[in-house]
Design an enzyme around this catalytic site. Structure first.
Site, PDB file in Angstrom:
ATOM      1  N   HIS A  69       0.828  -1.212   0.000  1.00 49.16           N
ATOM      2  CA  HIS A  69       0.000   0.000   0.000  1.00 49.16           C
ATOM      3  C   HIS A  69       0.861   1.261   0.000  1.00 49.16           C
ATOM      4  O   HIS A  69       1.988   1.258   0.503  1.00 49.16           O
ATOM      5  CB  HIS A  69      -0.996   0.008   1.165  1.00 49.16           C
ATOM      6  N   ASP A  71      -0.376   4.410   1.112  1.00 46.12           N
ATOM      7  CA  ASP A  71      -0.735   5.384   2.153  1.00 46.12           C
ATOM      8  C   ASP A  71       0.054   5.128   3.434  1.00 46.12           C
ATOM      9  O   ASP A  71       0.552   4.025   3.664  1.00 46.12           O
ATOM     10  CB  ASP A  71      -2.248   5.336   2.441  1.00 46.12           C
ATOM     11  N   ASP A 103       6.319   0.895   7.481  1.00 39.77           N
ATOM     12  CA  ASP A 103       4.940   0.569   7.045  1.00 39.77           C
ATOM     13  C   ASP A 103       4.461   1.520   5.971  1.00 39.77           C
ATOM     14  O   ASP A 103       3.911   2.548   6.283  1.00 39.77           O
ATOM     15  CB  ASP A 103       4.028   0.600   8.268  1.00 39.77           C
ATOM     16  N   GLU A 137      -5.110   1.601   2.613  1.00 42.21           N
ATOM     17  CA  GLU A 137      -5.027   0.390   3.438  1.00 42.21           C
ATOM     18  C   GLU A 137      -5.267   0.706   4.906  1.00 42.21           C
ATOM     19  O   GLU A 137      -5.924  -0.052   5.613  1.00 42.21           O
ATOM     20  CB  GLU A 137      -3.647  -0.277   3.282  1.00 42.21           C
ATOM     21  N   GLU A 138      -4.731   1.849   5.351  1.00 45.78           N
ATOM     22  CA  GLU A 138      -4.752   2.144   6.788  1.00 45.78           C
ATOM     23  C   GLU A 138      -6.149   2.457   7.317  1.00 45.78           C
ATOM     24  O   GLU A 138      -6.404   2.326   8.504  1.00 45.78           O
ATOM     25  CB  GLU A 138      -3.793   3.302   7.104  1.00 45.78           C
ATOM     26  N   GLU A 163       3.694  -6.256   3.856  1.00 46.74           N
ATOM     27  CA  GLU A 163       3.598  -5.512   5.125  1.00 46.74           C
ATOM     28  C   GLU A 163       4.760  -5.927   6.029  1.00 46.74           C
ATOM     29  O   GLU A 163       5.276  -7.037   5.927  1.00 46.74           O
ATOM     30  CB  GLU A 163       2.275  -5.841   5.833  1.00 46.74           C
ATOM     31  N   HIS A 380       3.453   2.798  12.652  1.00 47.46           N
ATOM     32  CA  HIS A 380       2.490   3.686  13.320  1.00 47.46           C
ATOM     33  C   HIS A 380       3.089   4.412  14.524  1.00 47.46           C
ATOM     34  O   HIS A 380       2.378   5.021  15.307  1.00 47.46           O
ATOM     35  CB  HIS A 380       1.222   2.922  13.762  1.00 47.46           C
TER      36      HIS A 380
HETATM   37 ZN    ZN Z   1       0.777  -1.311   6.479  1.00 44.21          ZN
END
Ligand code: ZN
Length: 407
Positions: A69, A71, A103, A137-138, A163, A380
């Site tokens: 992903h 984003d 990520d 995705e998030e 991921e 994150h």
């Molecule tokens: Zn991710």
């Protein structure tokens, strides 16, 4: 590609501020990069300034889909020691700081590089390498949902999601439900509560009943790989001031789901609680489903996983462990209930979801699915970073894995 070129690509990807959106410029950048190598790709719009991208090399079966992903999650700049959108190497010479470093712009970059190098080598592929690059995705995995709905998963034999797992092979993910429970009452002065209907009290009663029903049901449901259902009430709001009966209240619930007590059954259970409450109350309670992702459990004995284990071995052997790194890795293994190994790629299930839940919505159990990508456990977080050595290793490792899967 040289290591410097590989780092430059990661630097460019991190520089895109694709915070929960704005993936279109990233997709256009990847498209032009692939086009220079003679790889055609298609941009699939997913919203304003948002898009997915699909590209393939090779032809026929098997079809190995690889996915990442574009984003990233938001940043709280005050907590960052560096500019989150400027990839910055730490003094240790290995840690690369930046939002998305773990990520998952490093996983995305490693996939792009592998695809480009396979094309440059003109490697004879028996089958198709299909690159599914997603948006959103998030938050709800909308980009993957759109690709699945448009049929891009048709004919796919195996799915690798890049991921951040580090050197672990994740083949199962819990599902997730995000729900908002809303109570509507009637305001009144608190000296005459009979004139009002207390929304906060109504909400608390319903939450209590939901919690009880969830505890009963999940006590008898457990999954060998994923464990049990996780239920949390995470936010609650209601009322305006201490001397007024509150007319509105709401709470947000997060549930991590397993096939034995799945999303559909959970929603039905909660709806039953709400309906029976409404039938005997002056307050009105309702529910919004904000996120609905099904649990997936791949085939642990798949060719994809076996090959990943073989290919990863020499790279795992040359990892230079720090005391701190090993302590953290051991703690992580313990937390997810998997054995710790420095030499073998351990297979396991984890709580967090991936785009796989949308891609595999029609075949959530037993697919050849693997989540495996570079990352340093910092997703994150403020001051997110990835190990440069691990990122560069994955650029080699992916290429070898794709080549062997399609040989
Ligand atoms: Zn991710």
């Amino acid at each position: 590609m040289t290591n410097e070129e590989k780092l430059e690509l990661l630097r460019k990807l991190v520089a895109f501020q694709s915070v929960n959106g704005h993936e279109l410029p990233v997709a256009e950048f990847i498209k032009s990069l692939l086009a220079k190598e003679g790889i055609e790709s298609e941009i699939v719009p997913t919203g304003e300034d948002r898009a997915d991208l699909v590209a393939s090399i090779g032809s026929g079966h098997p079809v190995l889909a690889i996915s990442g992903h574009m984003d990233v999650v938001d940043v709280d700049r005050g907590n960052w020691k560096t500019d989150p959108f400027v990839l910055t190497q730490a003094d240790d010479g290995d840690s690369l700081y930046g939002r998305g470093a773990t990520d998952m712009k490093s996983g995305l970059a490693a996939m792009i590089i592998s695809m480009i190098e396979l094309k440059r080598e003109d490697a004879p592929l028996k089958g198709t390498l299909k690159f599914l690059v997603t948006s959103g995705e998030e938050v709800g995995q909308e980009g993957a949902e759109i690709l699945q709905r448009k049929g891009y998963m048709k004919g796919v034999d195996a799915l690798l999601i890049g991921e951040p797992s580090g050197y672990l092979a994740v083949y199962a993910n819990k599902g997730e439900l995000d729900l908002t429970i809303k109570a509507q009452g009637r305001a009144a002065h608190s000296s005459i509560p009979a004139l009002g209907v207390n929304a906060v009290e109504a909400l608390l009663q319903v939450l209590d009943q939901i919690k009880e029903r969830m505890a009963q049901a999940s006590a008898s449901a457990n999954n060998d790989v994923l464990g049990g259902t996780v239920f949390n009430i995470d936010t609650i709001r209601g009322g305006n001031q201490v001397n007024a009966i509150p007319a509105n209240a709401e709470a947000e619930i997060n549930i991590r789901t397993i096939p034995e007590f799945d999303n559909e059954v959970i929603l039905k259970t909660i709806n039953e609680v709400i309906d029976s409450f409404n039938a005997s109350s002056q307050a009105h309670v309702s529910m919004d489903v904000d996120m609905d992702i099904v649990p997936i459990i791949g085939n642990v004995d798949s060719k994809l996983i076996k090959l990943a284990q073989e290919v990863a071995k020499p790279y795992m052997a040359k990892v230079e462990w720090t005391e701190e790194g090993e302590r953290k890795a051991r703690a992580l293994s313990k937390a997810v209930g998997a054995p710790f190994s420095k030499t073998d790629l351990v297979t396991l299930g984890v709580s967090g979801g991936t785009d796989g839940s949308k891609f595999l919505i029609d075949q959530p159990i037993g697919f050849d699915y693997l989540m495996f990508g570079p990352g340093s456990g910092t997703q994150h977080q403020d001051n997110e970073w990835v190990s440069k050595a691990m990122y560069l290793d994955f650029t080699h490792l992916y290429k070898e894995l794709f080549k062997r899967y399609l040989s």
